[in-house]
Write an enzyme that holds these catalytic residues in place. Sequence first.
Site, PDB file in Angstrom:
ATOM      1  CD  GLU A  15      21.012  41.629  87.084  1.00 19.24           C
ATOM      2  OE1 GLU A  15      21.525  40.565  86.709  1.00 19.24           O
ATOM      3  OE2 GLU A  15      21.338  42.734  86.617  1.00 19.24           O
ATOM      4  CB  SER A 151      18.881  38.598  85.651  1.00 17.17           C
ATOM      5  OG  SER A 151      20.031  38.393  86.435  1.00 17.17           O
ATOM      6  CE1 TYR A 221      20.788  33.685  87.954  1.00 11.02           C
ATOM      7  CE2 TYR A 221      19.093  35.166  87.157  1.00 11.02           C
ATOM      8  CZ  TYR A 221      20.413  34.816  87.270  1.00 11.02           C
ATOM      9  OH  TYR A 221      21.362  35.595  86.662  1.00 11.02           O
ATOM     10  NE  ARG A 260      26.331  34.535  80.313  1.00 11.26           N
ATOM     11  CZ  ARG A 260      25.694  35.317  81.185  1.00 11.26           C
ATOM     12  NH1 ARG A 260      25.924  35.200  82.477  1.00 11.26           N
ATOM     13  NH2 ARG A 260      24.836  36.225  80.761  1.00 11.26           N
ATOM     14  CG  ASP A 262      24.968  35.645  77.106  1.00 17.05           C
ATOM     15  OD1 ASP A 262      25.591  34.677  77.581  1.00 17.05           O
ATOM     16  OD2 ASP A 262      24.400  36.496  77.817  1.00 17.05           O
ATOM     17  CD  GLU A 275      23.031  40.462  77.088  1.00 22.46           C
ATOM     18  OE1 GLU A 275      23.135  40.525  78.333  1.00 22.46           O
ATOM     19  OE2 GLU A 275      22.021  40.797  76.473  1.00 22.46           O
ATOM     20  CG  ASN A 277      27.256  39.425  82.603  1.00 20.45           C
ATOM     21  OD1 ASN A 277      27.981  39.841  83.495  1.00 20.45           O
ATOM     22  ND2 ASN A 277      25.953  39.300  82.740  1.00 20.45           N
ATOM     23  N   GLY A 281      26.694  35.513  86.355  1.00 17.60           N
ATOM     24  CA  GLY A 281      26.119  34.823  87.506  1.00 17.60           C
ATOM     25  C   GLY A 281      26.972  33.630  87.913  1.00 17.60           C
TER      26      GLY A 281
END
Length: 314
Positions: A15, A151, A221, A260, A262, A275, A277, A281
């Site tokens: 990443e 990602s 992205y 974050r 999800d 999950e 994070n 990002g």
Amino acid sequence: MSRHVLVLAGGLSYEREVSLRSGRRVADALRRSGVDATIRDVDAGLLTALETDRPDAVFIALHGASGEDGSLRGVLDLLGIPYVGAGADASRVAWDKAAAKATLRAVGLPTPDWIALPHETFRELGAQTLLDRIVERLGMPLMVKPASGGSGLGAQAVRTVEELPSAMVGCFGYCDTALIERFASGADIAVSVIDSAMGPQPLPAVEIVPADGVYDYTARYTAGTTTWHAPARLDPETAERVAETAVAAHDALELQDLSRVDLLVDESGGIQVLEVNVSPGLTETSLLPIAVQAAGLDFGAVLAELVEQAIKRS
């Protein structure tokens, strides 16, 4: 007083390019808020640089192992340098998706059933036999993804038994351990959590709608390949439960500053945590900045406040 903040970005993970984009955006936003921010890659000269020109704080914009598995954070703890984000121990748990899911389930948070399978075990015990037992246990369809990493790299939805072996091989290309989950369908929702003086605060949920139905690396992205709804298209009661679930996950994993979460929300309003994070990002197409904007907040001001919190905490 202007703070000197070192933004760490790049690294050697898969990443890297995303991390560099995150780092540039973080540094630009901090500068607009009056913070003296510089970007640096992680290499053999980092420790010398930290000791020679000691920053007031470090902002970790690294994705992948170097920024999320707790090792770099442990080094910063050793040097006594404040940093934004979860501590080393909490990061280690969150980085290991199976360990994080076990922690979430232990406090009663819903997450799809799973099996974590190291590559070595997969080879030694017989690939086909193991796959047969996994299908018996979890059913079909399945979600195969690296047990650590982000990602969407190495992740694949498996809808037929015939697709499973190749999905495992693809997953092992990014991580030595595969996480095989019972597939959960529903709306893809991301809730960013920001710590403040009042405790962890959920930002508006972001609903993710990729053009081809798969939120993979390209969809994450590449501009124009995904549509985001911020706030998410949820009824008020479901939106409140989603926010409460995200904060509960943040707390259960003992995270701090930012994270974050999800999730999936099915048609009946059922929630599954996928999950969490610790180094989300922060690019122009990333979910946390989208949520900050939806909340009517200034991105740079939010980051600058997190820097101040990290310094005060130290």
